[in-house]
Design a protein around this motif. Structure first.
Motif, PDB file in Angstrom:
ATOM      1  N   ASP A 288       0.812  -1.199   0.000  1.00  0.00           N
ATOM      2  CA  ASP A 288       0.000   0.000   0.000  1.00  0.00           C
ATOM      3  C   ASP A 288       0.854   1.261   0.000  1.00  0.00           C
ATOM      4  OD1 ASP A 288      -0.849   0.444   3.507  1.00  0.00           O
ATOM      5  OD2 ASP A 288       0.962  -0.275   2.558  1.00  0.00           O
ATOM      6  N   ALA A 289       2.157   1.129  -0.109  1.00  0.00           N
ATOM      7  CA  ALA A 289       3.036   2.292  -0.111  1.00  0.00           C
ATOM      8  C   ALA A 289       2.798   3.134  -1.363  1.00  0.00           C
ATOM      9  CB  ALA A 289       4.492   1.862  -0.020  1.00  0.00           C
ATOM     10  N   ASP A 290       2.579   2.498  -2.506  1.00  0.00           N
ATOM     11  CA  ASP A 290       2.343   3.231  -3.744  1.00  0.00           C
ATOM     12  C   ASP A 290       1.060   4.044  -3.648  1.00  0.00           C
ATOM     13  OD1 ASP A 290       2.914   3.951  -6.435  1.00  0.00           O
ATOM     14  OD2 ASP A 290       1.387   2.509  -7.097  1.00  0.00           O
ATOM     15  N   VAL A 291       0.044   3.488  -3.049  1.00  0.00           N
ATOM     16  CA  VAL A 291      -1.231   4.194  -2.888  1.00  0.00           C
ATOM     17  C   VAL A 291      -1.036   5.409  -1.986  1.00  0.00           C
ATOM     18  CG1 VAL A 291      -3.587   3.971  -2.022  1.00  0.00           C
ATOM     19  CG2 VAL A 291      -2.549   2.092  -3.287  1.00  0.00           C
TER      20      VAL A 291
ATOM     21  N   ARG B 129       0.702   8.208  -3.890  1.00  0.00           N
ATOM     22  CA  ARG B 129      -0.232   8.865  -4.810  1.00  0.00           C
ATOM     23  C   ARG B 129      -1.167   9.794  -4.057  1.00  0.00           C
ATOM     24  NH1 ARG B 129      -2.212   3.830  -8.500  1.00  0.00           N
ATOM     25  NH2 ARG B 129      -0.162   3.170  -9.209  1.00  0.00           N
ATOM     26  N   LEU B 130      -1.668   9.343  -2.914  1.00  0.00           N
ATOM     27  CA  LEU B 130      -2.563  10.188  -2.126  1.00  0.00           C
ATOM     28  C   LEU B 130      -1.844  11.422  -1.599  1.00  0.00           C
ATOM     29  CD1 LEU B 130      -4.636   7.547  -0.143  1.00  0.00           C
ATOM     30  CD2 LEU B 130      -5.428   9.033  -1.985  1.00  0.00           C
ATOM     31  N   GLU B 131      -0.594  11.235  -1.161  1.00  0.00           N
ATOM     32  CA  GLU B 131       0.171  12.385  -0.671  1.00  0.00           C
ATOM     33  C   GLU B 131       0.438  13.379  -1.792  1.00  0.00           C
ATOM     34  OE1 GLU B 131       3.691  10.935   1.229  1.00  0.00           O
ATOM     35  OE2 GLU B 131       2.563  10.039   2.887  1.00  0.00           O
ATOM     36  N   GLU B 132       0.768  12.889  -2.975  1.00  0.00           N
ATOM     37  CA  GLU B 132       0.996  13.788  -4.112  1.00  0.00           C
ATOM     38  C   GLU B 132      -0.288  14.522  -4.474  1.00  0.00           C
ATOM     39  OE1 GLU B 132       2.519  11.238  -7.137  1.00  0.00           O
ATOM     40  OE2 GLU B 132       4.542  11.192  -6.280  1.00  0.00           O
ATOM     41  N   GLN B 133      -1.411  13.807  -4.469  1.00  0.00           N
ATOM     42  CA  GLN B 133      -2.686  14.435  -4.788  1.00  0.00           C
ATOM     43  C   GLN B 133      -3.045  15.471  -3.718  1.00  0.00           C
ATOM     44  OE1 GLN B 133      -4.469  13.959  -7.602  1.00  0.00           O
ATOM     45  NE2 GLN B 133      -5.759  15.653  -6.904  1.00  0.00           N
ATOM     46  N   ALA B 134      -2.762  15.172  -2.460  1.00  0.00           N
ATOM     47  CA  ALA B 134      -3.047  16.119  -1.381  1.00  0.00           C
ATOM     48  C   ALA B 134      -2.197  17.369  -1.529  1.00  0.00           C
ATOM     49  CB  ALA B 134      -2.808  15.460  -0.030  1.00  0.00           C
TER      50      ALA B 134
END
Length: 68
Positions: free
Chosen positions: A46-49, A52-57
């Protein structure tokens, strides 16, 4: 018993004691396992997810900085 007989009996007793001690030595055997070695890789990725969420945030915060 004569002196040579006593000495001979001591030598026999010592040899017998050494023989008994040598017979009690443990043996170690290295053998390959009968079944193949399996490695179970049930890993939760789940590290990739999260990245991605941190980049989107970060993008959301930069684009709507007035909300924060």
């Amino acid at each position: 018993m004569t002196r040579p007989q006593k000495e001979f009996s001591k030598v026999i007793a010592a040899a017998l004691a050494l023989g008994l001690l040598a017979a009690c030595q443990p043996t170690v055997a290295v053998q390959a396992p009968k079944d193949p070695i399996t490695i179970n890789l049930n890993v939760k990725l789940d590290a990739d997810v999260r990245v991605r969420l941190e980049e989107q945030a970060e993008e959301d915060i930069e684009s709507r900085s007035e909300i924060f």
